[in-house]
Scaffold this motif. Sequence first.
Motif, PDB file in Angstrom:
ATOM      1  N   ALA A   1       7.388  14.222  -0.044  1.00 11.10           N
ATOM      2  CA  ALA A   1       7.055  13.031  -0.832  1.00 11.10           C
ATOM      3  C   ALA A   1       6.099  13.374  -1.961  1.00 11.10           C
ATOM      4  O   ALA A   1       6.194  12.814  -3.066  1.00 11.10           O
ATOM      5  CB  ALA A   1       6.444  11.972   0.086  1.00 11.10           C
ATOM      6  N   ILE A   2       5.183  14.291  -1.706  1.00 10.59           N
ATOM      7  CA  ILE A   2       4.233  14.716  -2.747  1.00 10.59           C
ATOM      8  C   ILE A   2       4.970  15.399  -3.887  1.00 10.59           C
ATOM      9  O   ILE A   2       4.680  15.160  -5.072  1.00 10.59           O
ATOM     10  CB  ILE A   2       3.172  15.653  -2.142  1.00 10.59           C
ATOM     11  CG1 ILE A   2       2.327  14.909  -1.123  1.00 10.59           C
ATOM     12  CG2 ILE A   2       2.283  16.239  -3.236  1.00 10.59           C
ATOM     13  CD1 ILE A   2       1.396  15.790  -0.314  1.00 10.59           C
ATOM     14  N   MET A   3       5.945  16.252  -3.560  1.00  9.79           N
ATOM     15  CA  MET A   3       6.735  16.920  -4.588  1.00  9.79           C
ATOM     16  C   MET A   3       7.515  15.915  -5.416  1.00  9.79           C
ATOM     17  O   MET A   3       7.661  16.070  -6.639  1.00  9.79           O
ATOM     18  CB  MET A   3       7.689  17.927  -3.942  1.00  9.79           C
ATOM     19  CG  MET A   3       7.024  19.210  -3.474  1.00  9.79           C
ATOM     20  SD  MET A   3       6.226  20.121  -4.829  1.00  9.79           S
ATOM     21  CE  MET A   3       7.624  20.459  -5.887  1.00  9.79           C
ATOM     22  N   ALA A   4       8.006  14.873  -4.774  1.00 12.61           N
ATOM     23  CA  ALA A   4       8.746  13.836  -5.505  1.00 12.61           C
ATOM     24  C   ALA A   4       7.850  13.148  -6.525  1.00 12.61           C
ATOM     25  O   ALA A   4       8.256  12.904  -7.671  1.00 12.61           O
ATOM     26  CB  ALA A   4       9.315  12.809  -4.526  1.00 12.61           C
ATOM     27  N   ILE A   5       6.626  12.837  -6.130  1.00 14.93           N
ATOM     28  CA  ILE A   5       5.686  12.165  -7.032  1.00 14.93           C
ATOM     29  C   ILE A   5       5.303  13.085  -8.185  1.00 14.93           C
ATOM     30  O   ILE A   5       5.254  12.660  -9.351  1.00 14.93           O
ATOM     31  CB  ILE A   5       4.444  11.717  -6.245  1.00 14.93           C
ATOM     32  CG1 ILE A   5       4.826  10.620  -5.240  1.00 14.93           C
ATOM     33  CG2 ILE A   5       3.349  11.222  -7.184  1.00 14.93           C
ATOM     34  CD1 ILE A   5       3.727  10.255  -4.275  1.00 14.93           C
ATOM     35  N   LEU A   6       5.062  14.364  -7.880  1.00 12.10           N
ATOM     36  CA  LEU A   6       4.684  15.320  -8.922  1.00 12.10           C
ATOM     37  C   LEU A   6       5.822  15.551  -9.912  1.00 12.10           C
ATOM     38  O   LEU A   6       5.617  15.520 -11.133  1.00 12.10           O
ATOM     39  CB  LEU A   6       4.266  16.642  -8.281  1.00 12.10           C
ATOM     40  CG  LEU A   6       3.893  17.773  -9.250  1.00 12.10           C
ATOM     41  CD1 LEU A   6       2.708  17.375 -10.116  1.00 12.10           C
ATOM     42  CD2 LEU A   6       3.599  19.064  -8.480  1.00 12.10           C
ATOM     43  N   VAL A   7       7.027  15.759  -9.409  1.00  7.52           N
ATOM     44  CA  VAL A   7       8.182  16.003 -10.282  1.00  7.52           C
ATOM     45  C   VAL A   7       8.533  14.752 -11.076  1.00  7.52           C
ATOM     46  O   VAL A   7       8.959  14.842 -12.242  1.00  7.52           O
ATOM     47  CB  VAL A   7       9.382  16.493  -9.444  1.00  7.52           C
ATOM     48  CG1 VAL A   7      10.653  16.543 -10.296  1.00  7.52           C
ATOM     49  CG2 VAL A   7       9.088  17.871  -8.864  1.00  7.52           C
ATOM     50  N   ALA A   8       8.360  13.582 -10.482  1.00  6.36           N
ATOM     51  CA  ALA A   8       8.634  12.342 -11.207  1.00  6.36           C
ATOM     52  C   ALA A   8       7.715  12.206 -12.425  1.00  6.36           C
ATOM     53  O   ALA A   8       8.159  11.890 -13.537  1.00  6.36           O
ATOM     54  CB  ALA A   8       8.456  11.145 -10.281  1.00  6.36           C
ATOM     55  N   ALA A   9       6.425  12.473 -12.224  1.00  7.22           N
ATOM     56  CA  ALA A   9       5.474  12.413 -13.344  1.00  7.22           C
ATOM     57  C   ALA A   9       5.798  13.481 -14.384  1.00  7.22           C
ATOM     58  O   ALA A   9       5.704  13.237 -15.593  1.00  7.22           O
ATOM     59  CB  ALA A   9       4.049  12.580 -12.827  1.00  7.22           C
TER      60      ALA A   9
END
Length: 286
Positions: A134-142
């Motif tokens: 989930a953290i990777m998703a938030i980072l890649v989304a930004a």
Amino acid sequence: MNILDDLKLQYKIGGIALRVIYWNIACFLISLFFYQFSIGQFDFPNWLELSSSPDVFLFKPWTFLTYAFFHASFLHLLFNMMVLNFSSQLFLTFFTQKQYLGLYILSAIFAGVVFALSYYFLGYSGSIVGASAAIMAILVAATTYQPLMNVRLLLIGNVKLWHITAVILILDLMQLRLENMGGHISHLAGALFGFIYIKLLQNGSDLSIVISRTLDFFSNLFKKSPSTPFKKVHKNYQKPTEKVTSRIVTKDKTQQQIDEILDKISQSGYDCLTKEEKEFLFKAGK
């Protein structure tokens, strides 16, 4: 104000990112009371961790989400929460808190499904815990939304956001065939979901609405409707008034005819009167 009150205040006003961090920490602390400590890690039961075995996850579907709130060790938790705090600040610069929570939950589920299917078709068996996907998703989304954003790093200085994300993704790819392959698969799956989420959002489709509406539904379902206090209604009753007889005096018939003839003269002149009306007016004038 003591430490507990300070934590309560921070939780109340800190926003969704801080609350998610608190949830992860709380789940880890709760695990201290239920799991046996073994070689620096906690031995998670299969009703919380996500297993790649269909015999487990098909009968425990909640594990596709619960695994994203538990961690195997204190260092695992500490590193993930540091990266989550960093990624959250970037994401919430451009997007709402509801989108943040929706992305966290959906990406965790998506990454969990990818992990379980990958291990099943590869013939491997294992389980995962941790918020990394989930953290990777938030980072890649930004990063997908604002790749050229400058980020100041300690001892390094300003770097582009996409440089940081690229290094993390490359490290995951390099370790894919090494230890913790399931974790790295989920990381890459979470990153893919973050990329897809932003691309769909830019085309007008916000996937986080599914989570927002679901949470709103259950929130309204258990929310008590405000009770209205009993109000005593007072009505003022008035005594029926007696019927007042009319005091208007009607004109007599002769006077009424005279008035009608005079009105006719004022509108059309004397010549419009009939012979009878002229004689009546003449007699009335005597």
